[in-house]
Motif scaffolding. Sequence first.
Motif, PDB file in Angstrom:
ATOM      1  N   TRP A 288      58.004  21.349 -11.478  1.00  0.00           N
ATOM      2  CA  TRP A 288      59.408  21.325 -10.733  1.00  0.00           C
ATOM      3  C   TRP A 288      60.105  20.143 -10.692  1.00  0.00           C
ATOM      4  N   SER A 289      60.719  19.669 -12.073  1.00  0.00           N
ATOM      5  CA  SER A 289      61.332  18.504 -12.107  1.00  0.00           C
ATOM      6  C   SER A 289      62.415  18.560 -13.452  1.00  0.00           C
ATOM      7  N   ARG A 290      62.957  17.403 -13.621  1.00  0.00           N
ATOM      8  CA  ARG A 290      63.810  17.328 -14.485  1.00  0.00           C
ATOM      9  C   ARG A 290      63.143  17.243 -16.270  1.00  0.00           C
ATOM     10  N   ASN A 291      62.059  17.207 -16.028  1.00  0.00           N
ATOM     11  CA  ASN A 291      60.952  17.181 -17.230  1.00  0.00           C
ATOM     12  C   ASN A 291      60.968  18.368 -17.888  1.00  0.00           C
TER      13      ASN A 291
ATOM     14  N   LYS B 161      67.233  14.681   3.396  1.00  0.00           N
ATOM     15  CA  LYS B 161      66.997  13.789   2.190  1.00  0.00           C
ATOM     16  C   LYS B 161      67.601  14.532   0.669  1.00  0.00           C
ATOM     17  N   LEU B 162      67.341  15.667   0.483  1.00  0.00           N
ATOM     18  CA  LEU B 162      67.914  16.412  -0.423  1.00  0.00           C
ATOM     19  C   LEU B 162      69.439  16.473  -0.522  1.00  0.00           C
ATOM     20  N   LEU B 163      69.717  16.817   0.832  1.00  0.00           N
ATOM     21  CA  LEU B 163      71.125  16.978   0.659  1.00  0.00           C
ATOM     22  C   LEU B 163      71.794  15.617   0.530  1.00  0.00           C
ATOM     23  N   ARG B 164      71.229  14.644   1.216  1.00  0.00           N
ATOM     24  CA  ARG B 164      71.914  13.441   0.994  1.00  0.00           C
ATOM     25  C   ARG B 164      72.045  12.672  -0.392  1.00  0.00           C
ATOM     26  N   SER B 165      71.114  13.367  -1.065  1.00  0.00           N
ATOM     27  CA  SER B 165      70.910  12.864  -2.723  1.00  0.00           C
ATOM     28  C   SER B 165      71.978  13.416  -3.574  1.00  0.00           C
ATOM     29  N   ILE B 166      72.815  14.677  -2.916  1.00  0.00           N
ATOM     30  CA  ILE B 166      73.835  15.078  -3.850  1.00  0.00           C
ATOM     31  C   ILE B 166      75.006  14.186  -4.091  1.00  0.00           C
ATOM     32  N   ARG B 167      75.139  13.822  -5.468  1.00  0.00           N
ATOM     33  CA  ARG B 167      76.370  12.990  -5.563  1.00  0.00           C
ATOM     34  C   ARG B 167      77.688  13.491  -5.301  1.00  0.00           C
ATOM     35  N   PRO B 168      78.474  13.053  -4.268  1.00  0.00           N
ATOM     36  CA  PRO B 168      79.958  13.444  -4.133  1.00  0.00           C
ATOM     37  C   PRO B 168      80.545  13.365  -5.469  1.00  0.00           C
ATOM     38  N   MET B 169      81.494  14.088  -5.608  1.00  0.00           N
ATOM     39  CA  MET B 169      82.416  14.060  -6.909  1.00  0.00           C
ATOM     40  C   MET B 169      83.556  13.400  -6.965  1.00  0.00           C
ATOM     41  N   THR B 170      83.924  12.810  -8.002  1.00  0.00           N
ATOM     42  CA  THR B 170      85.271  12.158  -8.067  1.00  0.00           C
ATOM     43  C   THR B 170      86.307  13.327  -8.265  1.00  0.00           C
TER      44      THR B 170
ATOM     45  N   GLU C 150      71.023  12.622  -6.963  1.00  0.00           N
ATOM     46  CA  GLU C 150      70.803  11.335  -7.644  1.00  0.00           C
ATOM     47  C   GLU C 150      69.267  11.063  -7.101  1.00  0.00           C
ATOM     48  N   ASN C 151      68.175  11.566  -7.635  1.00  0.00           N
ATOM     49  CA  ASN C 151      67.033  11.258  -7.332  1.00  0.00           C
ATOM     50  C   ASN C 151      66.176  11.345  -8.540  1.00  0.00           C
ATOM     51  N   TRP C 152      64.958  10.921  -8.460  1.00  0.00           N
ATOM     52  CA  TRP C 152      64.054  10.823  -9.838  1.00  0.00           C
ATOM     53  C   TRP C 152      63.749  12.144 -10.412  1.00  0.00           C
ATOM     54  N   ARG C 153      63.506  13.183  -9.317  1.00  0.00           N
ATOM     55  CA  ARG C 153      62.968  14.413  -9.797  1.00  0.00           C
ATOM     56  C   ARG C 153      64.177  15.287 -10.276  1.00  0.00           C
ATOM     57  N   TRP C 154      65.360  15.007  -9.968  1.00  0.00           N
ATOM     58  CA  TRP C 154      66.368  15.961 -10.430  1.00  0.00           C
ATOM     59  C   TRP C 154      67.576  15.442 -11.379  1.00  0.00           C
ATOM     60  N   ALA C 155      67.545  14.188 -11.473  1.00  0.00           N
ATOM     61  CA  ALA C 155      68.656  13.491 -12.183  1.00  0.00           C
ATOM     62  C   ALA C 155      69.008  14.158 -13.264  1.00  0.00           C
ATOM     63  N   GLY C 156      70.278  14.530 -13.523  1.00  0.00           N
ATOM     64  CA  GLY C 156      70.725  15.317 -14.749  1.00  0.00           C
ATOM     65  C   GLY C 156      70.698  16.556 -14.660  1.00  0.00           C
TER      66      GLY C 156
END
Length: 506
Positions: free
Chosen positions: A220-223, A285-294, A343-349
Amino acid sequence: MPLENPFQDPLRFERRVPESTVVIFGANGDLTKRKLIPALYRLAYDRRLAAGFAVIGTSRTALSDDQFREKMLEAVKQFSEDTEFDEDVWRAFAAGLYYVAGDINDAGFYDKLAGKLKQVDGERATGGNALFYLSTQPSQYGRAAQGIGGAGMNRGAGWRRLVVEKPFGRNLETARALSDELHRVFQESDVYRIDHYLGKETVQNILAFRFGNGIFEPLWSRNYIEHVQITGAESIGVEGRGAYYQEAGALADMIQNHLLQVMATIAMEPSASFRADSVRDERSKLLRSIRPMTADEIRRDTVPGQYGAARIGGEDVPGFRQEPGVGAESRTDTYAAVAFFCENWRWAGVPFYLRTGKRLPKRVTEIAIQFKPAPLAMFDGDAPASAPNLLIVRIQPEEGISLKFLSKRPGAGMRLRPVSMDFNYGSSFGERSPSAYETLLLDAIVGDATLYTRQDMVEASWRVVEPIENVWRETSYDFPNYAAGSWGPAASDAMLARRGHTWRKP
Ligand code: BG6
């Protein structure tokens, strides 16, 4: 000595249902008759309510208690889809239904309501407990809360709680202002912001699936996960809600709340226990990790749409701008697609593609998790990349989970074909799932806020949705840009294609 089980939360497992009165503001409205009263009737039918239970309906329409009971009887008969009507259950339930007519803006109304609450508490032995349910125009929430407080109904011999329906503000600022107004009367732990998606059995099952099983967590991650698609498609149009919908739009109506909560549930970290605040902390915490877009990212990674007229199944279907209550030049989105990144280690990218729309080909809500392809394509003539491993969580209809993988076709050679392994809720359990409103109303009466939205989550959602709304408002789109009955604007397919992905056709 048995080990203490951290998931054994007395609230969610033992369910001692206390006596209570549910006070519904907006009792003459659609939600009351379609959802709230049928859900409460079903809870009564299942003997899940305490003996001391009552409902007080309020709205401006003048009705006696008996007239209100009559109306609610019709509602139960019409909208209790999968519950048979039982005369004895109804009679006992209806004896606890009361009504007070009044205007939310009139201070005198709240004193009248307080008097009724006292009377009902005495007659029905509801232990002084009261749940105030605001199902009115959102602009009236603040006033109703002040009125409840002004008449001293926010305190009593028992507990007092407030349930509010979405929208929780129209942006970050108004969401905060609303919460400040509510907090003048109720503390945050007594405010229950309802998001009916969290009450759906299949959304709750995501937690069981992820944290009750050991085999998924390592994947369950970016891996291992390439991207995630969350679809909330509806085949209906705006169904007479044109005036409301024109103000809201698809992004605010479905993504800001329901689909972001679904995303939080699928992507959150395991919580330390199943206690309300533990689970809600992780969602938040997950919602707060979502990157606001430019603004540039918004132009690239979001797509608004609006349906135009079409002929579906031999019938002419109007475009959104021709719907009752909608302006001929309306720029409201009836479709929205967004690529969010955490923007967290589990889901970056890892892109989380969320899309929703009215007048799409079918009603389906699902999460599709696409895994990375096998590192080598070793079987000639087959391209595993074109049939990636997919885990599909179907929230509705035909609730279930399926895993898609490649298998060898029978016969000579090594020719592969995608197949699917399916779990279907209905056939596996063979029992009815409670409606989201049954689950959530019972939770609020019991005092379990696990499935309710906390103010910090509302703010975290607006933080990422508001910039999108701002850019959309300033940009002129060539609406309508998808035909009723199609899967949305071509720009939405192009948005995924840029990363080599395609939308699933559920
Ligand atoms: C509501 C939206 O919150 O959710 C509606 O305001 C939408 O526009 C509805 O139709 C969808 O809910 P469900 O449970 O039918 O998927």
